[in-house]
Design an enzyme around this catalytic site. Structure first.
Site, mmCIF file in Angstrom:
data_model
loop_
_atom_site.group_PDB
_atom_site.id
_atom_site.type_symbol
_atom_site.label_atom_id
_atom_site.label_comp_id
_atom_site.label_asym_id
_atom_site.label_seq_id
_atom_site.Cartn_x
_atom_site.Cartn_y
_atom_site.Cartn_z
ATOM 1 N N TRP A 80 42.742 36.765 41.010
ATOM 2 C CA TRP A 80 40.907 36.956 41.311
ATOM 3 C C TRP A 80 40.308 35.978 40.284
ATOM 4 O O TRP A 80 40.408 36.077 39.264
ATOM 5 C CB TRP A 80 40.777 38.597 40.591
ATOM 6 C CG TRP A 80 39.409 39.077 41.021
ATOM 7 C CD1 TRP A 80 38.981 39.579 41.980
ATOM 8 C CD2 TRP A 80 38.132 38.725 40.050
ATOM 9 N NE1 TRP A 80 37.648 39.925 42.035
ATOM 10 C CE2 TRP A 80 37.236 39.518 40.587
ATOM 11 C CE3 TRP A 80 37.956 38.367 38.790
ATOM 12 C CZ2 TRP A 80 35.955 39.539 40.115
ATOM 13 C CZ3 TRP A 80 36.769 38.518 38.179
ATOM 14 C CH2 TRP A 80 35.721 38.914 38.775
ATOM 15 N N ASN A 104 47.052 36.105 33.461
ATOM 16 C CA ASN A 104 46.060 36.859 33.840
ATOM 17 C C ASN A 104 45.180 37.131 32.564
ATOM 18 O O ASN A 104 45.697 37.364 31.482
ATOM 19 C CB ASN A 104 46.707 38.376 34.115
ATOM 20 C CG ASN A 104 45.889 39.429 34.262
ATOM 21 O OD1 ASN A 104 44.662 39.143 34.352
ATOM 22 N ND2 ASN A 104 46.055 40.712 33.844
ATOM 23 N N GLU A 492 31.053 49.796 48.507
ATOM 24 C CA GLU A 492 32.114 48.967 48.304
ATOM 25 C C GLU A 492 33.284 48.935 49.345
ATOM 26 O O GLU A 492 33.418 47.694 49.605
ATOM 27 C CB GLU A 492 32.624 49.458 47.065
ATOM 28 C CG GLU A 492 33.714 50.556 46.904
ATOM 29 C CD GLU A 492 34.310 50.941 45.847
ATOM 30 O OE1 GLU A 492 34.932 50.090 45.076
ATOM 31 O OE2 GLU A 492 34.597 52.220 45.454
ATOM 32 N N HIS A 508 8.076 58.887 44.751
ATOM 33 C CA HIS A 508 7.654 57.985 43.702
ATOM 34 C C HIS A 508 7.879 56.408 43.744
ATOM 35 O O HIS A 508 7.797 55.750 43.049
ATOM 36 C CB HIS A 508 8.003 58.557 42.305
ATOM 37 C CG HIS A 508 7.645 59.848 41.990
ATOM 38 N ND1 HIS A 508 6.346 60.254 41.596
ATOM 39 C CD2 HIS A 508 8.573 61.048 41.861
ATOM 40 C CE1 HIS A 508 6.460 61.549 41.544
ATOM 41 N NE2 HIS A 508 7.618 61.994 41.580
ATOM 42 N N LYS A 607 41.260 46.110 41.672
ATOM 43 C CA LYS A 607 41.546 47.288 41.320
ATOM 44 C C LYS A 607 41.085 47.769 39.810
ATOM 45 O O LYS A 607 40.733 48.481 39.222
ATOM 46 C CB LYS A 607 42.934 47.746 41.497
ATOM 47 C CG LYS A 607 43.414 49.350 41.256
ATOM 48 C CD LYS A 607 42.585 50.314 42.302
ATOM 49 C CE LYS A 607 43.001 51.636 41.863
ATOM 50 N NZ LYS A 607 41.860 52.724 42.686
HETATM 51 O O1 M6R Z 1 40.525 51.983 36.240
HETATM 52 P P1 M6R Z 1 39.091 52.416 35.943
HETATM 53 O O2 M6R Z 1 38.957 53.897 36.464
HETATM 54 O O3 M6R Z 1 38.958 52.159 34.508
HETATM 55 O O4 M6R Z 1 38.141 51.563 36.808
HETATM 56 C C1 M6R Z 1 36.869 51.671 36.932
HETATM 57 C C2 M6R Z 1 36.009 50.943 37.963
HETATM 58 O O5 M6R Z 1 36.419 49.615 38.038
HETATM 59 C C3 M6R Z 1 36.526 51.618 39.076
HETATM 60 O O6 M6R Z 1 36.214 53.090 39.158
HETATM 61 C C4 M6R Z 1 35.716 51.167 40.355
HETATM 62 O O7 M6R Z 1 34.441 51.232 40.057
HETATM 63 C C5 M6R Z 1 36.372 51.511 41.872
HETATM 64 N N1 M6R Z 1 36.226 50.366 42.537
HETATM 65 C C6 M6R Z 1 35.452 52.540 42.469
HETATM 66 O O8 M6R Z 1 35.923 53.038 43.770
#
Ligand code: M6R
Length: 612
Positions: A80, A104, A492, A508, A607
């Site tokens: 990424w 990473n 998303e 509003h 992710k």
């Molecule tokens: O691993 P986490 O639950 O901390 O991740 C938080 C967010 O990055 C995660 O929930 C993100 O918003 C997802 N893509 C939502 O579907």
């Protein structure tokens, strides 16, 4: 972000690494690469390209040297991008001189290091990673001692990193070290292996350990060592995975997202069941002492994205049912809001991965100021789990789709138990009332199953919004909180611009955007708010919007004559967020899959978000 893997053992490294990268692809999917130590030539060969792991596999089919097919040691990476565009050259692994590595994280002082170590002429890419390889190679040239060179390099690099390294003179050995960015490792009959997260390790064994920060891991085919920075051996802290071995495959579904939506009844059940004794919440399996709830007079939830949205539901319930104010913070903003934190603060950190750097920083910030910290986390051994004083683990199993689904509903189920627990320990409810509450909670998996049984109706509705560019989701109270998540899900995975709005707020300003081209999804599950909600729905409809109304069954009578409706199974209003969440997840899923998108890997996302 970025998935990394290293393997040395008895199996063919190419297969082990490529399969692991496929499992880790949710951590980043703009480029992929691997390095293999050819068993005959003893050289380390790199194969890499911009694109997915599938592109890397095609590259390997076309170009891999014969001797590399037999290689039993190697490292791999799925990227990424942070520094440098998405190009073949910027893909990992990177090599400078004798050092080949994957990384990473972010090296903050890479420009200074490039000057200091005179690396300009040696670097081919625009990445911070290649600079680390250059620095490491410079130190290695002085002593030809890998561990010494790593220690020297760690003294000069600044930032977060998980580095997995091969040295040309040690083609069967892998070295690794980390700061913040995670690495888990394991040893089995098939060899030694490490990866940025557990999903990649389930192949050989269910035992693993987390490599501690600033500790050098040295992986050999049949042994694995850990060393402190001053060369002392360290014993790994072994853990056992609680995930089933094959839980990381798609189970016959076209996408992980669909599989994970369907797993929710089970995962919610598993998350709740072990924490109820005689109908009362009991966190003794988690070794969480009641004092964490008793001694607090202010509660903050800090989290990101979907996880933060669970906090909004919790906040709403805490106000309504406990008459208690809860703050909900975007973890990335938490410390900049100068929060008032003390030893009476309870910070609840919610995270699926347990690695989100913003959430981790929020926990550290609160802890340093005396707060007590409780994690609601899916991944055992993760950084946030290790940082928090107590942890309630969701029993969701691995969540692979980038769009979070079962993590959300299992996190919610734990937060509902926390509501009941606070009510108990603070003497706000008697046992009868607590039991009534948990009885409803126990019914939520069935209500989610009922939504899943009617999923074709939601699929049909989804077809009506495929062409939309913009969309609004409107609701009041708890519905508004639930829609924040529904709206994130849709945007998303479908790339439709969607906004969740409190229905009463529309007039509003945002109602100016409502036209025939702007579909509206309305959610009505709260009896006391139904009349007002329906007025708002009529307001948008009379401005041309086509409306889909998701409505609690008991409140739906007659509404089908007026609106396009989806009935949601009846539960007490406070629990309707569970079936509503599932219905909205399905809506987003069908829009995305019908549009032909790669549902599990939406563009630009990853992710696990380990950069600030
Ligand atoms: O691993 P986490 O639950 O901390 O991740 C938080 C967010 O990055 C995660 O929930 C993100 O918003 C997802 N893509 C939502 O579907």
């Amino acid at each position: 972000m970025c998935g990394i893997v290293g393997y040395t053992g008895t199996e063919k490294a190419e297969g082990v690494i490529a399969d692991s990268l496929t499992l880790l692809e949710y951590r980043g999917y703009d480029s992929a690469g691997l390095a293999l130590a050819g068993s005959k030539s003893r050289s380390i060969d790199i194969y890499k390209c911009a694109g997915r792991v599938s592109d890397l596999r095609s590259l390997l089919d076309r170009n891999m040297k014969l001797e590399d097919r037999e290689a039993t040691c190697g490292v791999g990476h799925t990227r990424w991008a942070t520094h440098g565009g998405v190009t073949d050259t910027n893909a990992h692994p990177h090599r400078v001189g004798t050092v080949t590595l994957v990384h990473n994280g972010i090296i903050e002082n890479f420009r200074e290091l490039t000057e200091e170590f005179r690396l300009k002429g040696k670097l081919k890419s625009e990445t911070d990673t290649e600079v680390v390889a250059g620095v490491l190679d410079s130190f290695y040239a002085e002593s030809e001692d890998p561990k010494k060179a790593i220690v020297q390099t760690l003294k000069v690099i600044k930032g977060t990193f998980a580095l997995v390294i091969m040295f040309a003179n040690y083609p069967d050995v892998i070295f690794a070290v980390r700061n913040v960015s995670p690495i888990v490792a394991t040893q089995s009959e098939q060899g030694s292996m490490l990866a940025s997260d557990l999903t990649a390790l389930t192949r050989f064994t269910d035992r693993y350990f987390v490599i501690p920060e600033y500790t050098i891991a040295e992986l050999h085919r049949s042994a694995l060592y850990l060393w402190t920075m001053d060369g002392k051996p360290v014993d790994p802290e072994w853990c056992t995975m609680d995930w089933e071995k094959n839980s990381s495959d798609k189970g016959g579904y076209p996408f992980y997202m669909e599989k994970e939506i369907n797993e929710q009844p089970d995962s919610i059940r598993k998350t709740i069941e072990s924490r109820l004794k005689n109908g009362l919440p009991d966190f003794s399996v988690d070794e969480i002492d009641d004092s964490i709830f008793e001694d607090t007079d202010n509660i903050t939830v800090a989290a990101c994205g979907t996880a933060m949205h669970t906090g909004l539901v919790f906040q709403n319930l805490a106000r309504k049912m406990l008459k208690t104010e809860v703050k909900v913070c975007l973890a990335s903003e938490y410390m900049y809001e100068s929060p008032v934190v003390g030893d009476k603060t309870l910070l609840i950190a919610v995270s699926q991965s347990g690695e989100t750097i913003d959430t981790l920083q929020a926990v550290k910030y609160a802890k340093e100021r005396g707060a007590r910290t409780l994690g609601i986390i899916n991944v055992r051994g993760s950084s946030i789990a290790r940082e928090c004083e107590g942890v309630l683990f969701t029993n969701a199993g691995p969540e692979i789709a980038v769009a979070s689904t079962k993590a959300y509903t299992t996190q919610l189920s734990l937060l509902y138990l926390v509501i009941a627990k606070i009510a108990m320990v603070k003497g706000l409810w008697d046992d009868k009332k607590v039991r009534e509450f948990t009885e409803s909670l126990v019914k939520t998996p069935e209500s989610v199953s009922n939504v899943l049984e009617e999923k074709n109706d939601i699929h049909i509705i989804a077809r009506n919004i495929l062409e939309a560019r913009d969309l609004f989701m409107i609701g009041r109270g708890l519905d508004y909180a639930a829609l924040q998540e529904g709206s994130l899900k849709l945007k998303e995975v479908s790339y439709i611009h969607s906004e969740a709005y409190a229905s009463g707020e529309l007039k509003h300003g945002p109602i100016a955007l409502i036209t025939q081209e702007t579909p509206v999804v309305a959610l009505a599950t709260q009896e006391s708010l139904l009349k007002k909600e329906l007025s708002n729905v009529r307001e948008v409809r009379s401005r041309g919007a086509s409306v889909v109304l998701f409505v609690k069954e008991a409140m739906s009578e007659g509404l089908e004559q007026e609106f396009n409706i989806v009935r949601l199974p009846d539960l007490p209003d406070e629990f309707m967020v569970f079936p509503a969440a599932c219905a909205l997840q399905l809506l987003a899923y069908y829009v995305s899959s019908d549009k032909g998108f790669d549902v599990d890997k939406p563009r630009n996302l990853a992710k696990v978000v380990t950069v600030e």
